[in-house]
Scaffold this motif. Structure first.
Motif, PDB file in Angstrom:
ATOM      1  N   ASP A   1     -28.437  20.891  42.989  1.00 61.52           N
ATOM      2  CA  ASP A   1     -27.876  21.213  44.099  1.00 61.52           C
ATOM      3  C   ASP A   1     -26.885  20.431  44.856  1.00 61.52           C
ATOM      4  O   ASP A   1     -26.491  20.353  46.008  1.00 61.52           O
ATOM      5  CB  ASP A   1     -28.774  21.714  45.399  1.00 61.52           C
ATOM      6  N   GLU A   2     -26.397  19.312  44.029  1.00 66.00           N
ATOM      7  CA  GLU A   2     -25.734  18.173  44.249  1.00 66.00           C
ATOM      8  C   GLU A   2     -24.029  18.714  43.891  1.00 66.00           C
ATOM      9  O   GLU A   2     -24.007  19.862  43.120  1.00 66.00           O
ATOM     10  CB  GLU A   2     -25.683  17.200  43.668  1.00 66.00           C
ATOM     11  N   LEU A   3     -23.203  18.111  44.617  1.00 65.70           N
ATOM     12  CA  LEU A   3     -21.627  18.477  44.249  1.00 65.70           C
ATOM     13  C   LEU A   3     -20.848  17.137  44.123  1.00 65.70           C
ATOM     14  O   LEU A   3     -20.982  16.150  44.877  1.00 65.70           O
ATOM     15  CB  LEU A   3     -20.924  19.242  45.373  1.00 65.70           C
ATOM     16  N   VAL A   4     -20.123  17.135  43.209  1.00 67.21           N
ATOM     17  CA  VAL A   4     -19.002  15.981  42.992  1.00 67.21           C
ATOM     18  C   VAL A   4     -17.944  16.468  43.467  1.00 67.21           C
ATOM     19  O   VAL A   4     -17.215  17.329  43.051  1.00 67.21           O
ATOM     20  CB  VAL A   4     -19.208  15.552  41.457  1.00 67.21           C
ATOM     21  N   VAL A   5     -17.103  15.599  44.167  1.00 68.28           N
ATOM     22  CA  VAL A   5     -15.984  15.774  44.820  1.00 68.28           C
ATOM     23  C   VAL A   5     -15.016  14.491  44.418  1.00 68.28           C
ATOM     24  O   VAL A   5     -15.452  13.344  44.450  1.00 68.28           O
ATOM     25  CB  VAL A   5     -15.737  15.786  46.384  1.00 68.28           C
ATOM     26  N   TYR A   6     -13.996  14.809  43.855  1.00 71.37           N
ATOM     27  CA  TYR A   6     -13.064  13.832  43.254  1.00 71.37           C
ATOM     28  C   TYR A   6     -11.796  13.678  44.000  1.00 71.37           C
ATOM     29  O   TYR A   6     -11.019  14.721  44.369  1.00 71.37           O
ATOM     30  CB  TYR A   6     -12.301  14.225  41.822  1.00 71.37           C
ATOM     31  N   ASP A   7     -11.571  12.730  44.714  1.00 70.70           N
ATOM     32  CA  ASP A   7     -10.265  12.432  45.661  1.00 70.70           C
ATOM     33  C   ASP A   7      -9.233  11.797  44.795  1.00 70.70           C
ATOM     34  O   ASP A   7      -9.263  10.599  44.296  1.00 70.70           O
ATOM     35  CB  ASP A   7     -10.686  11.330  46.532  1.00 70.70           C
ATOM     36  N   VAL A   8      -8.266  12.594  44.386  1.00 70.90           N
ATOM     37  CA  VAL A   8      -7.339  12.149  43.713  1.00 70.90           C
ATOM     38  C   VAL A   8      -6.088  11.367  44.057  1.00 70.90           C
ATOM     39  O   VAL A   8      -5.728  10.617  43.310  1.00 70.90           O
ATOM     40  CB  VAL A   8      -6.351  13.525  43.091  1.00 70.90           C
ATOM     41  N   GLU A   9      -6.205  11.052  45.492  1.00 71.57           N
ATOM     42  CA  GLU A   9      -5.308  10.237  46.001  1.00 71.57           C
ATOM     43  C   GLU A   9      -5.926   8.815  45.989  1.00 71.57           C
ATOM     44  O   GLU A   9      -4.997   7.864  45.696  1.00 71.57           O
ATOM     45  CB  GLU A   9      -5.130  10.775  47.483  1.00 71.57           C
ATOM     46  N   ARG A  10      -7.166   8.643  46.125  1.00 71.32           N
ATOM     47  CA  ARG A  10      -7.664   7.408  46.093  1.00 71.32           C
ATOM     48  C   ARG A  10      -8.561   7.026  44.918  1.00 71.32           C
ATOM     49  O   ARG A  10      -8.858   6.017  44.550  1.00 71.32           O
ATOM     50  CB  ARG A  10      -8.750   7.391  47.128  1.00 71.32           C
ATOM     51  N   ASN A  11      -8.496   7.986  44.028  1.00 69.75           N
ATOM     52  CA  ASN A  11      -9.177   7.878  42.483  1.00 69.75           C
ATOM     53  C   ASN A  11     -10.667   7.511  42.798  1.00 69.75           C
ATOM     54  O   ASN A  11     -11.148   6.671  42.063  1.00 69.75           O
ATOM     55  CB  ASN A  11      -8.424   7.015  41.607  1.00 69.75           C
ATOM     56  N   GLU A  12     -11.269   8.300  43.632  1.00 67.38           N
ATOM     57  CA  GLU A  12     -12.820   7.885  43.952  1.00 67.38           C
ATOM     58  C   GLU A  12     -13.627   9.249  43.798  1.00 67.38           C
ATOM     59  O   GLU A  12     -13.028  10.291  43.675  1.00 67.38           O
ATOM     60  CB  GLU A  12     -12.737   7.631  45.481  1.00 67.38           C
TER      61      GLU A  12
END
Length: 88
Positions: A1-12
């Motif tokens: 039930d986890e979710l991975v979020v990728y921040d493309v602006e900060r590469n995080e």
């Protein structure tokens, strides 16, 4: 039930636990904090569920995951530190 979020602006990459993931999905600009708290479906008292939502939103904001922040909500627990919110 986890979710991975990728921040493309900060590469995080951010890994959200189950509760934060549900808040993330419900945080679409159409739901208010009380509505998100209600939709979480926790067994917590409404004010505690709202505190949980605010905690998640504060963390999203800190990690620059929100597109825009809204005006301060009258029900936001401003008199509590993040640690106090977690302990509550």
């Amino acid at each position: 039930d986890e979710l991975v979020v990728y921040d493309v602006e900060r590469n995080e990459v951010h890994c959200l636990n189950g509760t934060a993931a549900r808040v993330w999905v419900l945080c679409d600009g159409n739901n208010t904090v009380p509505e998100i708290a209600r939709l979480l479906g926790t067994d917590r008292a409404p004010e505690d569920a709202e505190t949980l939502v605010w905690l998640a939103l504060d963390q999203f904001e800190e990690k620059h995951l929100l597109e825009e922040t809204s005006a301060p909500d009258l029900h936001r627990p401003t008199d509590m530190t993040r640690r106090q919110m977690v302990l509550r």
